[in-house]
Design an enzyme around this catalytic site. Structure first.
Site, PDB file in Angstrom:
ATOM      1  N   ARG A 539     -42.573 -12.797  69.937  1.00  0.00           N
ATOM      2  CA  ARG A 539     -43.558 -12.795  68.861  1.00  0.00           C
ATOM      3  C   ARG A 539     -43.546 -14.133  68.158  1.00  0.00           C
ATOM      4  NH1 ARG A 539     -42.664  -8.520  64.464  1.00  0.00           N
ATOM      5  NH2 ARG A 539     -40.510  -9.202  64.675  1.00  0.00           N
ATOM      6  N   SER A 603     -32.081 -15.193  71.382  1.00  0.00           N
ATOM      7  CA  SER A 603     -30.941 -14.427  71.888  1.00  0.00           C
ATOM      8  C   SER A 603     -30.174 -15.143  72.989  1.00  0.00           C
ATOM      9  CB  SER A 603     -31.417 -13.059  72.403  1.00  0.00           C
ATOM     10  OG  SER A 603     -32.387 -13.234  73.405  1.00  0.00           O
ATOM     11  N   ASP A 625     -29.841 -11.743  64.975  1.00  0.00           N
ATOM     12  CA  ASP A 625     -30.547 -10.565  64.435  1.00  0.00           C
ATOM     13  C   ASP A 625     -29.781  -9.897  63.306  1.00  0.00           C
ATOM     14  OD1 ASP A 625     -28.552  -9.713  66.116  1.00  0.00           O
ATOM     15  OD2 ASP A 625     -29.741  -8.174  67.116  1.00  0.00           O
TER      16      ASP A 625
END
Length: 885
Positions: A539, A603, A625
């Site tokens: 995103r 990540s 996160d």
């Protein structure tokens, strides 16, 4: 020849006339299907009333829990005694059950006459007689040297609170023993047996004869979940869902309910169907106004009902030329055996004529035809009413299982059903007509009450042995408070190792600095870009942050796919694709030329310079996160200085004092530390709580020996731990009939989402079975209970271990601040915390127990990865601007 035909026609005509005459006379005893369906509906309503805690006291159908929770599964074995009290004889049985793969058993029985002075005497005399008979039976069968478990069949309504405890509610079937009602009959039997030094038995179960019938038939047919008695008395039992039984604690599994349906109608619910003969019979009984349904069905009363009808018909001149014999005036003179014999149509009228003659009546052929038809109408009504109530039970079973069509078996016993020439056929026919969506098999019980009591005892033995093995398998998952404190203390030690310069390299909890040096204070403002990358798509977000009175965060985002060829291509191709997507997004938002700070949730490692060259963007932060979660919640609550992820993975971050972080220069202020606590225990410090199942999961993973704590607490591994336990229990013969299915052999088949579904309080066991069936596991109701228990043990331990680790961190925060009592908020994200029905509660309770001086609030994060990245960027900008000033 013509004369013979004429005579036959004349006889047929006479017969038809007589039958019509009786039909008109006994019109109210004939019940249409509409009436029977109405009776069925009334009985269903009474069942519901009987099952409800508030309505049970006034319900006539008492729906008594029997504490029989399981049907035979074929693995029962052993030698058992059964004592059977309830009919005209006391029966003692020795039952041997063999686990030889053939489900075979042997039955030795002896019958003892029950004298009238015993069944209408006092309790001491009754139980002394029972003990005397048992002693004689054990002597005869050379059993006195053995200590055997005994099942006690007691065929009277009892309120049970345990399998081996039952308080007599009231006598039926001509029994009137003083001093027994409202007492525990098992206790009375035990006390009496203790006086007999030559008897050594262990009374394990109290069983109603109806339950015994179901259990006997259930041993031969696994589909049998209803028991029916139609004899001297009448009753039914069936396996009910625990969630519907308000009278018993717990909602897992099933329990056999003894309906005690004989009292149906005692409140007037059947008054419109009761005839003048029913009322007269009731008034002359030992218990007027009680057991009204039983008085319309059972063989104890049908002969008397026939006598009353014949008496009135004779008085009115419709039979025997109006001559009333002494026999017709004598109560009990016509018995059920007479009624059955007179209905043997194949023998014509000879039986009827012989019986009536023996009763000093002088019957004509017309009289014999009429009497035979009276017997037919009376016994047919009995079968009809019995069918209506049974149809209600079958409908409830089908609805409980949420099936459109159901196959089931009814175990059945009783003299009326077995000896009457037409009864069984009539009952079957009417039941199938009333419940066309149930395929019902009727299975006749052999020694139902005696063998059944032994089967209940055998099942109780099996379940007790199974319980010991299941408890042993799951015991290592049950962590004491001391063990959890030990885990907390070890975590605290590992946190310190990770922060110190000399031990950080070898520490299992790496305590990585994030260079995030503050949480939001509400003054952040501006436009920020965030990039959330990981998985098969990513995103791009534009986040607008307002400060002041109109403080708010607005987000606009677009999702872009990452094609497979790019995911598996070069790093340069990946970043070129990302760059192009960001360009598309900026153009889409109409801000192509703007210079905006960018926060990354990334990540995997990346070279940030490749994007920096392409745009006029200021890359401020690469975001974990966990940190994003803390920052998102920190924007709403300034007390939030800890971020927790409890989902596919498990991790925590928190704001640590700079003076404690030896691996980073500087002593002023705070910095967020990403603990990466999943590696806790990789040095063997928590091996004492790792089970053999944990070791199997670890050895089969992609990184054996690594992330041991995460493998005990995160969603990625919990399902796999459950699968290993299920395989072990199946090998022990405790699950799935000992058969390991192909699906159960597949690693990863048991996803963590199944734990959440199976443990849901809203799901009935039937739905749990369906989930297991989707996994290719053909489970019984008992299997489903065990699987649910396994899931609960694994997820509870995960939540407790997670709570122990978190308690170490909040305690450290409290000591950092130097306060006696700490108020702090933890921002949380992750599917395990959000979706599992119990994980969050157990986690919170554990933290509270292990860190009592810390008042911890848990706040769910909304979009920590996107919004959090933007907020980190905003805070970094704010702190940078302060530094420049």
């Amino acid at each position: 020849m013509f004369a013979v035909h004429l005579l036959a026609f004349h006889f047929t005509k006479l017969k038809e006339d007589q039958i019509k005459k009786v039909d008109r006379y006994l019109y109210h005893l004939r019940l249409s299907d509409d009436v029977l369906l109405d009776v069925m509906t009334r009985f269903q309503a009474e069942m519901v009333r009987g099952l409800g805690r508030d309505t049970n006291p006034t319900a006539t159908v008492k729906m008594l829990p029997t504490f029989v929770r399981s049907l035979p599964d074929g693995s029962e074995k052993g030698e058992f005694l059964a004592a059977d009290l309830g009919g005209s004889q006391f029966r003692a049985h020795q039952v041997k059950v063999f686990d030889d793969g053939k489900q075979s058993s042997q039955l030795e029985s002896k019958f003892y006459h029950l004298p009238k002075e015993v069944i209408q005497g006092n309790g001491a005399e009754l139980f002394d007689y029972v003990a005397h008979c048992l002693s004689d039976f054990m002597e005869t069968n050379n059993l006195k040297h053995k200590k055997l478990p005994l099942g006690f069949t007691f065929s009277f309504p009892c309120k049970q609170t345990k399998l081996d405890e039952g308080v007599l509610l009231g006598w039926t079937k001509h029994f009137k023993v003083r001093g027994v009602q409202d007492t525990d009959v098992v206790s009375s039997l035990r006390k009496t047996l203790q006086k007999h030094k030559d008897i050594d038995v262990d009374v394990l179960a109290l069983v109603n004869d109806t339950v015994g019938t179901m259990m006997t038939c259930g041993y031969d047919d696994p589909r049998c979940e209803v028991g029916l008695i139609v004899g001297t008395g009448t009753n039914a039992c069936y396996m009910e869902e625990m969630r519907h039984i308000d009278l018993v604690e717990g909602d897992e599994g099933r329990m056999c309910i003894n309906t005690e349906w004989g009292a149906f109608g005692d409140d007037g619910a059947l008054d419109d169907l009761r005839t003048e003969f029913d009322r007269e019979l009731d008034l002359g009984s030992l218990n007027p106004g009680k057991q009204l349904f039983e008085k319309m069905i059972s063989s104890l009363y049908l002969g008397e009902l026939v006598r009353l009808i014949l008496l009135k018909m004779t008085k009115e001149g419709l039979l025997f030329n109006g001559k009333v014999s002494t026999a017709l005036l004598t109560k009990g003179k016509i018995e059920m055996k007479h009624v059955s014999a007179m209905e043997k149509y194949k023998e014509g009228l000879s039986n009827t004529k012989e019986i009536l003659t023996e009763l000093n009546l002088c019957p004509s052929e017309d009289d014999c035809i009429a009497v035979q038809h009276v017997c037919t109408i009376v016994s047919f009504r009995s079968a009809n009413l019995c069918a209506a109530a049974l149809a209600a039970i079958l409908t409830r079973l089908r609805e409980n299982k949420k099936l459109l069509r159901m196959r089931t078996t009814v175990g059945i016993d009783g003299g009326l059903y077995k000896t009457h020439p037409q009864y069984a056929k009539r009952l079957h026919k009417v039941v199938r007509r009333l419940v066309p969506n149930c395929d019902v098999r009727f299975l006749l019980s052999v020694s139902g009450s005696g063998k059944g009591a032994a089967m209940v005892t055998a099942v109780a033995y099996r379940l007790a042995a199974q319980r010991r093995k299941i408890d042993a398998a799951l015991a290592p998952f049950s962590l004491s408070l001391d063990t959890l404190r030990e885990v907390k203390n070890k975590m605290r030690t590992e946190l310190e190792y990770g922060l110190k310069r000399e031990t950080q390299a070898s520490a299992t909890v790496k305590m990585l600095p994030t260079y995030v040096c503050g949480t939001p204070d509400g003054t952040e403002k501006g436009k920020f870009l965030a990039l959330d990358l990981g998985g098969t798509n990513f995103r791009v977000l534009l986040v607008k942050i307002r400060s002041g009175r109109r403080r708010s965060v607005q987000m606009y985002n677009k999702i872009f796919a990452i094609p497979l060829e790019i995911m598996q291509g070069t790093g340069e191709e990946l970043f070129d694709h990302i760059v192009q997507c960001i360009a598309d997004f900026l153009e889409y938002m109409g801000i192509k030329g703007a210079r905006l700070p960018l926060g990354f949730t990334f990540s995997f490692p990346c070279r940030q310079a490749s994007i920096d060259k392409e745009f006029d963007l200021d890359i401020v932060a690469v975001v974990n996160d966990t940190v994003g979660t803390m920052m998102t919640c920190g924007y709403e609550d300034p007390n939030c200085e800890i971020g927790l992820i409890a989902g596919t993975g498990s991790n925590v971050c928190y704001m640590e004092d700079m003076k404690n972080i030896e691996i980073v220069e500087g002593n002023e202020g705070k910095m967020c530390i990403n603990t990466e606590w999943g590696g806790f225990g990789d040095n063997g410090c928590i091996d004492n709580i790792r089970t053999k199942y944990d070791k199997e999961v670890d050895e089969g993973s992609l990184n054996p020996g690594k992330q041991r704590y995460e493998k005990m607490t995160s969603g990625m591994y919990l399902g796999e731990i459950v699968r290993q336990i299920l395989i072990d229990l199946t090998k022990q013969g405790l699950l799935f009939r000992g058969q390991i299915s192909e699906s159960l052999r597949k690693r990863g088949i048991f996803e963590t989402k199944f734990l959440s579904q199976i443990e849901s309080d809203r799901l009935a066991l039937l739905q749990v079975r369906r989930i297991l069936q989707q996994l290719g596991l053909d489970s019984t109701c008992d299997d489903s209970i065990i699987v649910k228990e396994v899931c609960g043990a694994v997820s509870k331990r995960a939540a407790q271990l997670c709570g122990a680790g978190l308690a170490a961190i909040v305690e450290k925060k409290r000591e950092n601040r130097g306060v006696e009592h700490l108020q702090i908020t933890v921002g949380v994200d992750g599917t395990l915390y959000k979706l599992h029905p119990h994980f969050s509660r157990v986690l919170r309770e554990t933290v509270k127990e292990l860190a009592p001086q810390c008042d911890v609030t848990f706040m769910l994060s909304e979009d920590g990865s996107g919004k959090g990245a933007a907020l980190i960027t905003a805070v970094a900008k704010r702190l940078h601007n302060i530094g420049q000033k």
